[in-house]
Design a protein around this motif. Structure first.
Motif, PDB file in Angstrom:
ATOM      1  N   ARG A  63       0.847  -1.192   0.000  1.00  0.00           N
ATOM      2  CA  ARG A  63       0.000   0.000   0.000  1.00  0.00           C
ATOM      3  C   ARG A  63       0.889   1.252   0.000  1.00  0.00           C
ATOM      4  O   ARG A  63       0.442   2.336   0.366  1.00  0.00           O
ATOM      5  N   THR A  64       2.128   1.077  -0.436  1.00  0.00           N
ATOM      6  CA  THR A  64       3.136   2.125  -0.290  1.00  0.00           C
ATOM      7  C   THR A  64       3.559   2.742  -1.618  1.00  0.00           C
ATOM      8  O   THR A  64       4.217   3.777  -1.643  1.00  0.00           O
ATOM      9  N   GLU A  66       2.602   4.854  -3.857  1.00  0.00           N
ATOM     10  CA  GLU A  66       1.759   5.968  -4.246  1.00  0.00           C
ATOM     11  C   GLU A  66       2.604   7.235  -4.270  1.00  0.00           C
ATOM     12  O   GLU A  66       3.556   7.387  -3.478  1.00  0.00           O
ATOM     13  N   HIS A 149      -5.088   1.562  -1.702  1.00  0.00           N
ATOM     14  CA  HIS A 149      -4.425   2.037  -2.911  1.00  0.00           C
ATOM     15  C   HIS A 149      -2.915   1.975  -2.689  1.00  0.00           C
ATOM     16  O   HIS A 149      -2.442   1.607  -1.617  1.00  0.00           O
ATOM     17  N   GLY A 150      -2.145   2.337  -3.726  1.00  0.00           N
ATOM     18  CA  GLY A 150      -0.687   2.306  -3.622  1.00  0.00           C
ATOM     19  C   GLY A 150      -0.109   0.916  -3.791  1.00  0.00           C
ATOM     20  O   GLY A 150       0.933   0.592  -3.200  1.00  0.00           O
ATOM     21  N   GLU A 154       0.998  -1.580  -9.607  1.00  0.00           N
ATOM     22  CA  GLU A 154       0.577  -0.382 -10.334  1.00  0.00           C
ATOM     23  C   GLU A 154       1.754   0.499 -10.738  1.00  0.00           C
ATOM     24  O   GLU A 154       1.602   1.406 -11.562  1.00  0.00           O
ATOM     25  N   ALA A 155       2.927   0.247 -10.179  1.00  0.00           N
ATOM     26  CA  ALA A 155       4.094   1.071 -10.471  1.00  0.00           C
ATOM     27  C   ALA A 155       4.846   0.598 -11.710  1.00  0.00           C
ATOM     28  O   ALA A 155       5.843   1.211 -12.085  1.00  0.00           O
TER      29      ALA A 155
END
Length: 304
Positions: A63-64, A66, A149-150, A154-155
């Motif tokens: 969750r990091t 972001e 989120h995060g 997703e990165a």
């Protein structure tokens, strides 16, 4: 074969130890998983948490990822530092930029093996559809949740979470290792076909779209005042019926489902979600037609 590179992450949560065990064996036995010429990097996502047998040190690594956290020039929290390290090494602008990331997890919920996609990025949907077509795994589409989120995947330009269960935290289990290996091998099989231009995309995919999360009933001290109803235990992926029993308290009072028929629960009683006040997540099963834009997106990842 190609400049296409894959990042395989195990141990994003330090007390999920089956994937890290497999990764370490893979490092010692390169033929354990056939990559079909695809270059890859394998890492322990949260090595300090893995070393101490904890889910995380300061905050949930998954969750990091972001912008608000990653933009910090001098982070203090270990997971923020680690997220920046992973991106510096393997992110789109890193030293060894990877086109695709596979994030390997396990769950205490009775879900079996499944794929998790965050949002509706076309490349992610295309890749999940390829794996589903090969293995028949359910796809959990997590979206529209302001509290969650995060996520790591997703990165990267394309990413997929693999969840294998059920297994207790910090318990090494041969079946979980074998299932993780099976899905990971399927991923490399399909990646190589995409790179070679011979992937056979399905006409549709079946997804379970996230609707929201449901907490336990709680008392005035915010403690659970009821536990799961016995009839619900182990019933992930099985649609609920209106007024179905969900929870029961010590006086045998029943808390019933107030939603719509055919709502599908997943991650029922997941141990890691207790701190998040989540007893289960609720989904809706949908069949989506495969889009040509998805195919174009994952083929475009070859050039990222």
């Amino acid at each position: 074969m190609t400049s296409f590179k894959v990042l395989v992450v195990a141990g994003t949560h330090g007390n999920e130890i089956n994937a890290p065990w497999l990764i370490r064996r893979w490092e010692q036995e390169p033929d354990l998983i056939k990559t079909n010429g695809i270059k890859y990097f394998s890492v322990i996502g949260n090595p300090e948490a893995y070393r101490t047998g904890r889910r995380y040190i300061s905050r949930d690594l998954n969750r990091t990822f972001e912008p608000a956290l990653l933009s910090s020039p001098n982070p203090i929290e270990y997971e923020v530092i680690r997220a920046k390290q992973l991106l510096s090494a393997y992110g789109p602008a890193g030293r060894d930029p990877c086109n695709l990331v596979l994030d390997l997890h396990s769950t205490t919920a009775a879900m079996g093996s499944c794929l998790v996609v965050y949002g509706r990025r076309p490349a992610d949907l295309a890749f999940a559809a390829l794996i589903q077509s090969q293995l028949g795994l359910p796809i959990y589409l997590h979206e529209s949740d302001d509290l969650e989120h995060g996520f790591l995947v997703e990165a990267w330009p394309c990413g997929l979470v693999i969840e294998i269960g059920a297994v207790a935290q910090s318990l090494l289990h041969p079946k979980i290792v074998a299932q993780t290996k099976l899905v990971l091998q399927a991923c490399f099989d399909q990646i190589s076909k995409v790179v070679l231009g011979i992937a056979k995309f399905p006409n549709h995919l079946v997804i379970h779209r996230h609707l929201g999360s449901l907490d336990f009933p709680r008392d005035e001290d915010s403690q659970p005042e009821a536990c799961l109803h016995p009839d619900l235990i182990g019933k992930d992926w099985i649609p609920l019926k209106k007024h179905q029993s969900l929870f029961v308290d010590s006086k045998k009072n029943i808390f019933r489902f107030k939603g719509e028929d055919l709502t599908v629960p997943v991650f029922i009683n997941e141990a890691a979600y207790a701190e998040k006040n989540i007893a289960m997540s609720l989904t809706k099963r949908e069949v989506w037609c495969f889009s040509s834009k998805w195919k174009e997106a994952i083929e475009g990842c070859k050039h990222n």
